[in-house]
Motif scaffolding. Sequence first.
Motif, PDB file in Angstrom:
ATOM      1  N   PHE A 437       0.831  -1.203   0.000  1.00 26.91           N
ATOM      2  CA  PHE A 437       0.000   0.000   0.000  1.00 26.91           C
ATOM      3  C   PHE A 437       0.866   1.254   0.000  1.00 26.91           C
ATOM      4  N   ALA A 438       1.945   1.255   0.786  1.00 28.97           N
ATOM      5  CA  ALA A 438       2.838   2.421   0.834  1.00 28.97           C
ATOM      6  C   ALA A 438       3.484   2.666  -0.524  1.00 28.97           C
ATOM      7  N   GLY A 439       3.865   1.583  -1.221  1.00 29.09           N
ATOM      8  CA  GLY A 439       4.437   1.739  -2.549  1.00 29.09           C
ATOM      9  C   GLY A 439       3.423   2.256  -3.554  1.00 29.09           C
ATOM     10  N   LEU A 440       2.178   1.847  -3.391  1.00 33.87           N
ATOM     11  CA  LEU A 440       1.129   2.271  -4.313  1.00 33.87           C
ATOM     12  C   LEU A 440       0.869   3.768  -4.204  1.00 33.87           C
ATOM     13  N   ILE A 441       0.814   4.292  -2.989  1.00 29.10           N
ATOM     14  CA  ILE A 441       0.519   5.712  -2.797  1.00 29.10           C
ATOM     15  C   ILE A 441       1.791   6.555  -2.696  1.00 29.10           C
ATOM     16  N   GLU A 442       2.965   5.881  -2.729  1.00 29.75           N
ATOM     17  CA  GLU A 442       4.262   6.562  -2.700  1.00 29.75           C
ATOM     18  C   GLU A 442       4.420   7.450  -1.474  1.00 29.75           C
ATOM     19  N   ARG A 443       4.139   6.888  -0.328  1.00 28.17           N
ATOM     20  CA  ARG A 443       4.329   7.590   0.938  1.00 28.17           C
ATOM     21  C   ARG A 443       5.004   6.632   1.925  1.00 28.17           C
ATOM     22  N   PRO A 444       5.942   7.128   2.739  1.00 26.52           N
ATOM     23  CA  PRO A 444       6.666   6.259   3.674  1.00 26.52           C
ATOM     24  C   PRO A 444       5.875   5.986   4.945  1.00 26.52           C
ATOM     25  N   ILE A 445       4.780   5.273   4.829  1.00 25.99           N
ATOM     26  CA  ILE A 445       3.958   4.995   6.007  1.00 25.99           C
ATOM     27  C   ILE A 445       4.332   3.639   6.582  1.00 25.99           C
ATOM     28  N   GLU A 446       4.367   3.545   7.882  1.00 24.02           N
ATOM     29  CA  GLU A 446       4.658   2.304   8.575  1.00 24.02           C
ATOM     30  C   GLU A 446       4.086   2.372   9.982  1.00 24.02           C
ATOM     31  N   ASP A 728       5.445   6.990 -23.880  1.00 20.61           N
ATOM     32  CA  ASP A 728       4.207   6.409 -23.366  1.00 20.61           C
ATOM     33  C   ASP A 728       4.228   6.323 -21.847  1.00 20.61           C
ATOM     34  N   ASP A 729       5.431   6.110 -21.259  1.00 19.18           N
ATOM     35  CA  ASP A 729       5.539   6.156 -19.798  1.00 19.18           C
ATOM     36  C   ASP A 729       5.321   7.571 -19.279  1.00 19.18           C
ATOM     37  N   GLU A 730       5.867   8.543 -20.005  1.00 17.35           N
ATOM     38  CA  GLU A 730       5.681   9.942 -19.626  1.00 17.35           C
ATOM     39  C   GLU A 730       4.200  10.312 -19.698  1.00 17.35           C
ATOM     40  N   PHE A 731       3.508   9.795 -20.704  1.00 13.90           N
ATOM     41  CA  PHE A 731       2.074  10.040 -20.846  1.00 13.90           C
ATOM     42  C   PHE A 731       1.311   9.457 -19.668  1.00 13.90           C
ATOM     43  N   ASP A 732       1.643   8.226 -19.281  1.00 19.99           N
ATOM     44  CA  ASP A 732       0.949   7.577 -18.163  1.00 19.99           C
ATOM     45  C   ASP A 732       1.184   8.316 -16.852  1.00 19.99           C
ATOM     46  N   ARG A 733       2.383   8.924 -16.701  1.00 18.72           N
ATOM     47  CA  ARG A 733       2.674   9.648 -15.456  1.00 18.72           C
ATOM     48  C   ARG A 733       1.753  10.843 -15.275  1.00 18.72           C
ATOM     49  N   ARG A 734       1.241  11.379 -16.356  1.00 25.67           N
ATOM     50  CA  ARG A 734       0.319  12.509 -16.250  1.00 25.67           C
ATOM     51  C   ARG A 734      -0.990  12.101 -15.582  1.00 25.67           C
ATOM     52  N   TYR A 735      -1.266  10.805 -15.594  1.00 28.15           N
ATOM     53  CA  TYR A 735      -2.512  10.309 -15.010  1.00 28.15           C
ATOM     54  C   TYR A 735      -2.236   9.402 -13.818  1.00 28.15           C
ATOM     55  N   LYS A 736      -1.084   9.627 -13.204  1.00 28.22           N
ATOM     56  CA  LYS A 736      -0.680   8.760 -12.103  1.00 28.22           C
ATOM     57  C   LYS A 736      -1.638   8.851 -10.925  1.00 28.22           C
ATOM     58  N   ALA A 737      -2.098  10.067 -10.599  1.00 23.10           N
ATOM     59  CA  ALA A 737      -3.016  10.236  -9.471  1.00 23.10           C
ATOM     60  C   ALA A 737      -4.312   9.488  -9.717  1.00 23.10           C
ATOM     61  N   ASP A 738      -4.810   9.556 -10.962  1.00 23.46           N
ATOM     62  CA  ASP A 738      -6.041   8.839 -11.290  1.00 23.46           C
ATOM     63  C   ASP A 738      -5.828   7.332 -11.214  1.00 23.46           C
ATOM     64  N   LEU A 739      -4.671   6.874 -11.703  1.00 23.50           N
ATOM     65  CA  LEU A 739      -4.386   5.442 -11.660  1.00 23.50           C
ATOM     66  C   LEU A 739      -4.234   4.970 -10.225  1.00 23.50           C
ATOM     67  N   THR A 740      -3.567   5.786  -9.390  1.00 24.53           N
ATOM     68  CA  THR A 740      -3.411   5.423  -7.983  1.00 24.53           C
ATOM     69  C   THR A 740      -4.765   5.316  -7.298  1.00 24.53           C
ATOM     70  N   MET A 741      -5.631   6.293  -7.555  1.00 26.49           N
ATOM     71  CA  MET A 741      -6.967   6.240  -6.960  1.00 26.49           C
ATOM     72  C   MET A 741      -7.723   5.010  -7.445  1.00 26.49           C
ATOM     73  N   GLY A 742      -7.632   4.714  -8.734  1.00 22.30           N
ATOM     74  CA  GLY A 742      -8.330   3.560  -9.270  1.00 22.30           C
ATOM     75  C   GLY A 742      -7.851   2.260  -8.660  1.00 22.30           C
ATOM     76  N   LYS A 743      -6.530   2.092  -8.569  1.00 23.70           N
ATOM     77  CA  LYS A 743      -5.984   0.861  -7.995  1.00 23.70           C
ATOM     78  C   LYS A 743      -6.356   0.724  -6.523  1.00 23.70           C
ATOM     79  N   THR A 744      -6.257   1.837  -5.797  1.00 27.70           N
ATOM     80  CA  THR A 744      -6.524   1.776  -4.363  1.00 27.70           C
ATOM     81  C   THR A 744      -8.000   1.536  -4.080  1.00 27.70           C
ATOM     82  N   VAL A 745      -8.861   2.250  -4.775  1.00 28.46           N
ATOM     83  CA  VAL A 745     -10.300   2.030  -4.593  1.00 28.46           C
ATOM     84  C   VAL A 745     -10.654   0.598  -4.981  1.00 28.46           C
ATOM     85  N   GLY A 746     -10.038   0.093  -6.066  1.00 30.37           N
ATOM     86  CA  GLY A 746     -10.283  -1.286  -6.464  1.00 30.37           C
ATOM     87  C   GLY A 746      -9.841  -2.276  -5.411  1.00 30.37           C
ATOM     88  N   PHE A 747      -8.678  -2.013  -4.799  1.00 33.62           N
ATOM     89  CA  PHE A 747      -8.160  -2.900  -3.756  1.00 33.62           C
ATOM     90  C   PHE A 747      -9.106  -2.953  -2.558  1.00 33.62           C
TER      91      PHE A 747
END
Length: 867
Positions: A437-446, A728-747
């Motif tokens: 989860f910490a890797g998914l949201i890119e925050r050092p939580i523990e 294409d990786d640079e393009f995906d990074r523009r939507y990283k917040a949306d992808l993070t929300m989608g993955k996390t909500v899905g989880f």
Amino acid sequence: MKALPSPKKLLKFLKWFCKPEYHPDIEGDLLELYERKREKHGEEKARWALLKEIILLMRPGIIRSLKNSQTLNHNGMYQNYLKVACRNLFRQKRYTVINIGGLAIGIACFVAIFLYVTHELSYDRHFDNIDRIYRVYTHEKSGEEYLGSAYYATIPLPLAEAMMTEFPEITHLTSMEEHDVLLGNERHHYLENGLWVDTRFFDVFSFRFLQGNPSTALSHPESIVLTRSLASKLFGNDDPIGKNLTRQIRQDIKVFTVSGIIEDPPANTTFRFSFLAPLQSHIYYRNSWDTSNAHTFLVLSKGATAEAIASKMPDLLKKYQKESLWTNYHQEAYLLQPFREYHLENQVNNDIGLKGNPRLVSTFSVIAVLVLLLACINYMNLAIARSMNRAREVGLRKAIGAVRRQLIWQFLGESILLSFVALLVAFLLLAIFLPVFAGLIERPIEVDLFENRLLLPGLGLLVLTVGLLSGSYPAFFISGLRPVQVLKGKLTNISMGRRFQRILITGQYAVSIVMIICSLVIYAQFHFMQQREIGYDREHIITMRLHDFPSLEKYRVMKSTWSNNPNIIQVTASGHLPTNITSNSVINYEEGNTDNPLVIYRTNITDDFLAVYGIELVAGKDVSPASADAKNTLLLNEKACQALGWQPDEAIGKHIKHRGTVIGVVKDFHMLPLKHGIEPLMLRMSDQAWLEYISVKISPEDIPGTLSLLESTIKQYSNFPFEYSFLDDEFDRRYKADLTMGKTVGFFTILSILIASIGLFGLVVLALDQRTREIGIRKVMGASTLSLVSTLSQDFLRLVIFGFLAAIPIAWYLTDWWLNDYAYSIDISWWMFALPAFAVFTLAFLTISSQSIKAAMSNPVECLRQE
């Protein structure tokens, strides 16, 4: 006159003060007296007589003694409760596992999200005077927006100095800029991100010094302060104070002397930097009213308000600015924002530092509460379903003298004990899944009980809250059963409990279905953004960022070298990548016309830009270095022509003041994320003065070899590290917040379904256990297995359907609200509701039918014998 209390209440008062050994006889005599009086004199006089007798009985021989009252030994009572709770847990292992498993998952999710939310809310709280630190920003009141916002993070540097001079309410003020530079010595060179600050920086932001003096560390223009980690990288174990470093920005190289070492900024600090250097030594330092380039932060004195400062700004500007610049103030205002809100503010353009996502914080907070609530509902449902099994225990306890209050605490205690065990299991789950989860949201939580002082009391409060919440209704429901009815088998309260149970199941599935629909819409929107025709190619294109001019001066030489490689198809250079063209300016399309300005996005390009990215030319011709006036040629997009009132063919040959001549019009393409619409765009042929990226279209064959060639060539002309990425990786990074929300909500959606399914499984098993006799009788009467499964399943499946119907309007509102943030979005379709409903219904049916079939196929003789 107010009516007297009823005889029942009067006798209850008698029981409260009367000795237990006298109470039954006295109460019987009083009831006989009351009945005689009522028959002879009526109800009112009978009550007065009863009240009189009860008052006369309040004398020392009758009133119970607190010291000698025959109360239960509390220690013994609690020990008995604990033994009974443990026996129930071990005796009914299946329900214990279901309860603990559901609560553990809910608690683990809640704790993980709690750690994330508290981390986001803790940013910058370690600074002294955090409640009095503000940042100054600009609001363009003209209505023109940049990247969807009319707010800007920078102000002119002279304005900051004037505020410090004129406003006594400001105790400290500092200005800064951010920039990457190449820092190094004779041993190492690193590309580092730093802040360029004035000498008052440490008066506002309290970073801990390890070496040096904060008052003088930045007083010299060529001094530099390093963080502990950077000092260790550059100098190892040597003392860095007084040592020299070279600093390179573009071609500009200067020597700095290390004057201080500070502790690395904590993980929850918005500013991300590895060094601090004097602002006046920055290559782009501009101390001018014409340039808004300073990020300014200040500390207000106690009692001063941001509103008071903002109200004084017009007079300040009128005093210090030129009259021509003062007139512009009617189009902009300067405001103050509390720095404690800075991290979660992402609607201001040109901000610096690591910014959070307030929508993500609020969404995760709601999810945490919902998932925990689902787990508590599971416990309630199972406890209500087991009420038949606990009813006799309650009846016996009440028959031997237990009062309802004691029973309530018994059941609440069992629930709290179960919550504590679930917390221990939740810690095991967190140990496994928290790093993911910490890797998914890119925050050092523990989970750090020593570092996070609020975590331990928070967990204690969580266990208590979950225990009381999940055990409250069962405790009050079961403890309210009457002993006579229980022992006779007449449970009138069961129907009420089952109605509440149905409401909980319906709500549980409604929440799960809403989460599934929201998750599905988020993924569909992200897929739409990835698959949408954006107007340019992004496959097999390598982009390299260049930091120094020497490599740009040799660009033609490098391009010639690369063109000889069969795996390199085409090469171009530009100021921005087409995924994110963010620079803009104001143009006038007629000579001398200043009444109709147009805000237009712009970037500089070289030849082959259109060819590398596959951008279509709809009129005119492409830019070319062979043209005699190449650097004064422009390309516009269709949107710009429309805004200027030109047809594409009419635009060819038009002159734009101070910009150049239009020689071509390109088809509109999305140069910003799809949250924004297509804007007017100008592509200008560059003389290589403002180019930052080289883009190379390559063959998919031998990509490692191609990268090696690119790196070796660039290193011949540049001291900076080789940086590259695929477009294409640079393009995906523009939507990283949306992808993070989608993955996390899905989880968390999957977890919510799991919790609901676990609870439904337990309820089905309990329901079938309680209907054993019914199943046996139906089979004896000739009922088939299919009819039994249908009969046993329909009640639960009906609740799932009700949950879906309740979820539809909620999910529709939430998804529509979320999609409104995008200029281009999907249409909400019926299948986005039908698919989750079908999936949940199928899962519920399999859960129910698996146990129903097992019960329906059992031997009816054994069923009746067991009953």
